[in-house]
Design an enzyme around this catalytic site. Structure first.
Site, PDB file in Angstrom:
ATOM      1  N   TRP A  29     -17.745 -54.163  17.836  1.00 16.44           N
ATOM      2  CA  TRP A  29     -18.336 -53.708  19.101  1.00 16.44           C
ATOM      3  C   TRP A  29     -18.914 -52.321  18.902  1.00 16.44           C
ATOM      4  O   TRP A  29     -18.262 -51.483  18.271  1.00 16.44           O
ATOM      5  CB  TRP A  29     -17.235 -53.669  20.165  1.00 16.44           C
ATOM      6  CG  TRP A  29     -17.636 -53.231  21.531  1.00 16.44           C
ATOM      7  CD1 TRP A  29     -18.005 -54.018  22.577  1.00 16.44           C
ATOM      8  CD2 TRP A  29     -17.681 -51.882  22.036  1.00 16.44           C
ATOM      9  NE1 TRP A  29     -18.281 -53.260  23.695  1.00 16.44           N
ATOM     10  CE2 TRP A  29     -18.087 -51.933  23.385  1.00 16.44           C
ATOM     11  CE3 TRP A  29     -17.420 -50.620  21.476  1.00 16.44           C
ATOM     12  CZ2 TRP A  29     -18.237 -50.801  24.174  1.00 16.44           C
ATOM     13  CZ3 TRP A  29     -17.576 -49.483  22.255  1.00 16.44           C
ATOM     14  CH2 TRP A  29     -17.973 -49.581  23.588  1.00 16.44           C
ATOM     15  N   SER A  95     -13.149 -54.646  13.286  1.00 11.95           N
ATOM     16  CA  SER A  95     -12.829 -54.111  14.602  1.00 11.95           C
ATOM     17  C   SER A  95     -12.551 -55.248  15.586  1.00 11.95           C
ATOM     18  O   SER A  95     -11.644 -56.045  15.360  1.00 11.95           O
ATOM     19  CB  SER A  95     -13.965 -53.194  15.065  1.00 11.95           C
ATOM     20  OG  SER A  95     -13.566 -52.398  16.166  1.00 11.95           O
ATOM     21  N   MET A  96     -13.334 -55.386  16.664  1.00 12.04           N
ATOM     22  CA  MET A  96     -13.064 -56.489  17.584  1.00 12.04           C
ATOM     23  C   MET A  96     -13.278 -57.844  16.908  1.00 12.04           C
ATOM     24  O   MET A  96     -12.690 -58.842  17.304  1.00 12.04           O
ATOM     25  CB  MET A  96     -13.884 -56.368  18.865  1.00 12.04           C
ATOM     26  CG  MET A  96     -15.321 -56.813  18.816  1.00 12.04           C
ATOM     27  SD  MET A  96     -16.036 -57.040  20.485  1.00 12.04           S
ATOM     28  CE  MET A  96     -15.177 -58.518  21.042  1.00 12.04           C
ATOM     29  N   ASP A 223      -9.644 -42.868  11.302  1.00  8.52           N
ATOM     30  CA  ASP A 223     -10.323 -43.710  12.288  1.00  8.52           C
ATOM     31  C   ASP A 223     -10.031 -43.186  13.691  1.00  8.52           C
ATOM     32  O   ASP A 223      -8.891 -43.207  14.149  1.00  8.52           O
ATOM     33  CB  ASP A 223      -9.827 -45.154  12.143  1.00  8.52           C
ATOM     34  CG  ASP A 223     -10.643 -46.165  12.936  1.00  8.52           C
ATOM     35  OD1 ASP A 223     -11.126 -45.816  14.032  1.00  8.52           O
ATOM     36  OD2 ASP A 223     -10.766 -47.313  12.480  1.00  8.52           O
ATOM     37  N   HIS A 252     -13.942 -45.036  11.371  1.00  5.74           N
ATOM     38  CA  HIS A 252     -13.977 -46.427  11.803  1.00  5.74           C
ATOM     39  C   HIS A 252     -15.101 -47.176  11.081  1.00  5.74           C
ATOM     40  O   HIS A 252     -14.899 -48.287  10.594  1.00  5.74           O
ATOM     41  CB  HIS A 252     -14.184 -46.480  13.317  1.00  5.74           C
ATOM     42  CG  HIS A 252     -13.987 -47.843  13.901  1.00  5.74           C
ATOM     43  ND1 HIS A 252     -12.804 -48.547  13.770  1.00  5.74           N
ATOM     44  CD2 HIS A 252     -14.815 -48.645  14.629  1.00  5.74           C
ATOM     45  CE1 HIS A 252     -12.906 -49.718  14.394  1.00  5.74           C
ATOM     46  NE2 HIS A 252     -14.121 -49.805  14.910  1.00  5.74           N
TER      47      HIS A 252
END
Length: 274
Positions: A29, A95-96, A223, A252
């Site tokens: 995202w 991530s997502m 992150d 990240h």
């Protein structure tokens, strides 16, 4: 342009490069499949079939009003796997996107999957609750949604600086920041906001116990978006056959800042499991 239809008839864009054992990437995202171009090109040149898609509501995919939950995201991945008739796949989620590849395995099993890679993933549970005291306060996610509603463009511009660690001295080009901003602004506002709810409130702890394939977990130790201590460090202890590695000073978005190391780690993992 390559597309497929999901079970609820939503058109999803994908790219499919190279030939060989398939590696399927799920983006984070608020980006799209283009975040993976360096990895896709590297793996395709290394003898693998590299595939990535734009999640519903993002990039070049259709922008429906509904379906922004992880069971639907996992079903969308299944539809792509069925469309391409893939087998012996390695799933890679960032991530997502780590949530939807994990939910795919939990919902559909590992019959067609050889391995799993989780990169800075939101798994196993992002939200702070009574039984998850080290998670992130819900007020943080509410603030993200408020910022998106108030001035999405400015919010995204500031977000990408933290995403890549540019606000704490990480070296990243203006071009990368601009590209990420432009990708994020292609997504629908509805999808962008709804996915904050999805990745913050979905509990993947049950999914972790259902993962039985070899798993590589990678995370940056600096992150600012998905803290290592509340995500990958815990997930590694919950997945039966998982190995964990952190990147020193990795933000990240280490997919960009640490791309050479990441490419080599992905290749080494693939060579080990195939």
């Amino acid at each position: 342009m390559s597309t497929f239809k999901t079970q609820d008839n939503i058109e999803i864009y994908y790219k499919d490069w190279g030939s060989g054992k398939p590696v399927l990437f799920s983006h984070g995202w608020p980006l799209d499949a283009d975040m993976w171009d360096v990895q896709l090109n590297f793996l395709a040149e290394s003898g693998y079939r590299a595939i990535a898609f734009d999640r519903r509501g993002f990039g070049r995919s259709e922008q429906p009003w509904q379906g922004y939950d992880y069971d639907t995201f996992a079903a969308d991945i299944k539809a792509l796997i069925d469309h391409l008739d893939l087998d012996d796949i390695t799933l890679v989620g960032f991530s997502m996107g780590g949530g939807d590849v994990s939910r795919y395995l939990a919902n559909y099993g590992s019959d067609r999957v050889r391995g799993l890679v989780l990169l800075a993933s939101v798994t196993p549970y992002f939200l702070k609750t009574a039984d998850n005291p080290n998670g992130v306060e819900n007020a943080v996610f509410n603030g993200i949604k408020e910022g998106l509603c108030d001035d999405r463009a400015q919010f995204v511009r500031e977000f990408v600086n933290a995403f890549y660690g540019a606000n704490v001295g990480q070296r990243v080009s203006d071009g990368v920041l601009e590209q990420s901003f432009n990708i994020a602004m292609l997504a629908s506002l509805k999808a962008t906001i709804a996915c904050v709810t999805a990745f913050s409130q979905t509990d993947f702890r049950g999914d972790m116990a259902k993962i039985t394939v070899p798993t590589l977990i990678l995370h940056g130790d600096n992150d600012q978006i998905v803290p290592f201590e509340v995500s990958s460090k815990i997930a590694a202890g919950m997945i039966k056959d998982a190995s964990l590695k952190s990147y020193a000073n990795g933000p990240h978005g280490f997919v960009v800042t640490h791309k050479t190391a990441l490419n080599q780690d992905l290749l080494a993992f693939l060579q080990r499991i195939y």
